[in-house]
Design an enzyme around this catalytic site. Structure first.
Site, PDB file in Angstrom:
ATOM      1  CD  GLU A  41      -2.866   0.979   2.390  1.00 42.58           C
ATOM      2  OE1 GLU A  41      -3.675  -0.364   2.429  1.00 42.58           O
ATOM      3  OE2 GLU A  41      -3.190   1.837   3.140  1.00 42.58           O
ATOM      4  CG  ASP A  67      -1.606   4.628   2.779  1.00 35.77           C
ATOM      5  OD1 ASP A  67      -2.328   4.007   2.082  1.00 35.77           O
ATOM      6  OD2 ASP A  67      -1.641   3.835   3.906  1.00 35.77           O
ATOM      7  CD  GLU A  84      -3.725   7.681   5.890  1.00 44.67           C
ATOM      8  OE1 GLU A  84      -4.499   6.731   6.182  1.00 44.67           O
ATOM      9  OE2 GLU A  84      -2.770   7.757   6.717  1.00 44.67           O
TER      10      GLU A  84
END
Length: 294
Positions: free
Chosen positions: A110, A112, A114
């Protein structure tokens, strides 16, 4: 866009940044797609609205639900970019996420972005994280040097066999190198889908959960446009992911060039507010990937 440089080097740094916008752009720019060409709604379709004939979308968060979307395909190496305008005003307790995920549970990979909501007038923070073969906890956080709710800005993830580069308006904010030689896992076997969500996370998002969401300010809106994916779709040609002729595998993309490296250091020196690499409470021994530089 406003940058806060010290006066003696203003002109030099600005020139370097302008040069960087030319030198760090991909050799091959795909035309941004309509939303439904590459994506579908995964969560609460009543909270996602298409705009401008499908060239853009609006995401909505209220007390009933957040929402999300995902790519129709998964990809193995390449570059994904989209322009986002984040929630204005008091957005504390909200998270707008843009990420890639292999969707493989315990061994997931993953990458990311955010975007952590803030109280009005406070800096907007973006947290990045990397999971490789199920190992995560590699958070870094910076305060953005502009207001990301005032206008659209481009956020991209470039991923090849050598490193992963997270960029904001073509400014690298994080580089995760392939350190398999040091026993550090690197995401290179599992294709990943592209996801985005807008949701409520006031147990951790703003000042570690101290600032709670103010529902009197709801509904909260985020806007997206210019969806651009260049990569190897899976399923697809089996030789694509290992093809050295892919532009993202080219020599100019195997490490940051001089200009990009300067910009990267500028971000980290002036805007980084958390780095797992220097968190001695969590990591008394510095993780091996943290001593490798860029």
């Amino acid at each position: 866009m406003t940058y806060s440089f010290s006066k003696p080097c203003n002109n030099v740094v600005i020139i370097l940044f302008l040069i960087g916008f030319v030198t760090f752009l991909p050799e091959k720019n795909a035309k941004p797609a309509m939303f439904l060409q590459d994506f579908h709604i995964t969560w609460s379709d009543s909270h996602i609205k298409q705009l401008d004939g499908g060239k853009g979308i609006q995401l909505l968060l209220d007390q009933n639900s957040g929402c999300g979307f995902a790519s129709k395909s998964k990809y193995l190496f390449g570059r994904v970019s989209m322009k986002i305008k984040l929630i204005p005003g008091d957005s504390a307790g909200t998270v707008t996420a843009f990420y890639m995920n292999s969707d493989t549970d315990q061994v997931r990979d993953e990458l990311d972005f955010e975007f952590l909501g803030n109280r009005t007038g406070q800096p907007y923070s973006v947290q990045t994280n990397v999971y490789a073969h199920g190992k995560g906890d590699r958070e870094q956080r910076i305060n953005l040097w502009f207001d990301p709710a005032a206008d659209f800005h481009a956020y991209s993830i470039m991923w090849n066999h050598h490193h992963v580069v997270f960029s904001v308006d073509e400014v690298p904010i994080r580089v995760y190198k392939n350190n398999e030689a040091k026993g550090v896992p690197f995401p290179k076997f599992q294709p990943m889908g592209i996801y985005s969500t807008l949701w409520e996370a006031d147990d951790w998002a703003t000042r570690g959960g101290l600032e709670k969401i103010d529902w009197s300010k709801a509904p909260f809106y985020a806007y997206y446009k210019d969806f651009d994916i260049e990569g190897c779709p899976v399923p697809g040609p089996s030789a694509c992911a290992s093809n050295p002729a892919n532009w993202w595998e080219g020599k100019g993309y195997q490490q940051l060039d001089t200009v990009a490296a300067r910009r990267y250091r500028w971000v980290r020196m002036n805007h980084m507010v958390y780095d797992y690499c220097t968190d001695k409470r969590r990591y008394p021994v510095t993780p091996p990937e943290c001593v490798d530089g860029i």
